[in-house]
Design an enzyme around this catalytic site. Structure first.
Site, PDB file in Angstrom:
ATOM      1  CB  SER A 129      -0.921   0.031   1.258  1.00  0.00           C
ATOM      2  OG  SER A 129      -1.478   1.642   1.450  1.00  0.00           O
ATOM      3  CE1 TYR A 142      -3.309  -1.905   5.518  1.00  0.00           C
ATOM      4  CE2 TYR A 142      -3.108   0.473   4.755  1.00  0.00           C
ATOM      5  CZ  TYR A 142      -3.266  -0.968   4.292  1.00  0.00           C
ATOM      6  OH  TYR A 142      -3.191  -1.118   3.112  1.00  0.00           O
TER       7      TYR A 142
END
Length: 257
Positions: A129, A142
């Site tokens: 990501s 995250y």
């Protein structure tokens, strides 16, 4: 290209589901892995929680036993709860790391062991990501997990290359997936999806990159992260010009930006 055996985690929805469908339509054998059963038939289904190390570590072996040698692992499963930093708990932090980093490590490790033992070749594609490079509020766990995942990609590629195993990552920008597990508000989606190409990503955009990395066209590529984000990682499109007169050239000492 002959039929392959593809193991996909996070297969019940979003990018994972799109990956399963793409390879299935090509006639490949698919082993779909998720905590929830996919709504559509995507192949052999293995149900379990990737936060469970014993389960994650046995996924590739289970797939191998059921449908034969594994040629490709796509680690698309990931969780991103919204947790302000001062409210972070060890339990929430650890679960994110377990699903997003430890599970892919265990999958690729087992793939390496089985493939090397069988004298075969294989590859793995991990889903990263833009959060690996850019922090955002409520996502310390995250962001840290995706930064670790990209280093895992390089480390695994370094050691497994001698066994004929390539390991790469794809880093999507914002992709419309309508996830029940990881919902986002429309306000967040609007803000985060700004990019030079002017549109949000679709699962098919990511699938194409995964398929290329898994193909013979990418046979000399390993240990890299391909950013498929509409150009979002190139810079910040929302910043104004830093000087009022864009055509004027200043002289003298420049102030640091």
């Amino acid at each position: 290209m002959s039929a392959r055996h593809v193991v996909v985690t996070g297969a019940a929805s979003g990018i994972g589901a799109a990956v399963c469908e793409s390879f299935r339509l090509d006639g490949d054998r698919v082993t779909a892995v998720d905590l929830r059963e996919p709504r559509n038939h995507v192949g052999e289904f293995v149900q379990g929680d990737l936060a469970d190390a014993a389960f994650a570590g046995g996924v590739v072996s289970t797939a191998w036993e059921r449908q034969g040698p594994v040629d490709l692992v796509v680690a698309a499963a990931g969780i991103y709860p919204a947790t302000p930093f001062v409210e972070m708990t060890a339990e929430v932090w650890d679960r994110v790391q377990a699903v997003n980093v430890r599970a892919p490590m265990l999958l690729v490790k087992e793939l390496g062991r089985l493939v090397a033992g069988a004298g075969r070749t294989a590859c793995a594609v991990l889903i990263s990501s833009g959060a690996a490079n850019r922090a955002r509020p409520g996502a310390a766990h995250y962001c840290a997990s995706k930064a670790a995942l990209e280093m895992l990609t390089r480390a695994a590629a370094l050691e497994l290359g001698q066994h004929g195993i390539r390991v790469n990552a794809v880093s999507p920008g914002f992709v419309d997936v309508a996830s029940q597990v990881n919902p986002v508000t429309e306000d967040y989606a609007t803000r985060v999806s700004v990019n030079p190409l002017g549109r949000r990503g679709q699962p098919a955009d990511i699938v194409r990159a995964i398929r290329w990395l898994a193909s013979s066209d990418a046979s000399w590529i390993t240990g890299t992260t391909v950013r498929v984000d509409g150009g979002a990682s190139a810079g910040n499109l929302q910043l104004p010009l830093h000087w009022a007169d864009a055509t004027e050239v200043q002289t003298g000492n420049e102030a640091p930006l």
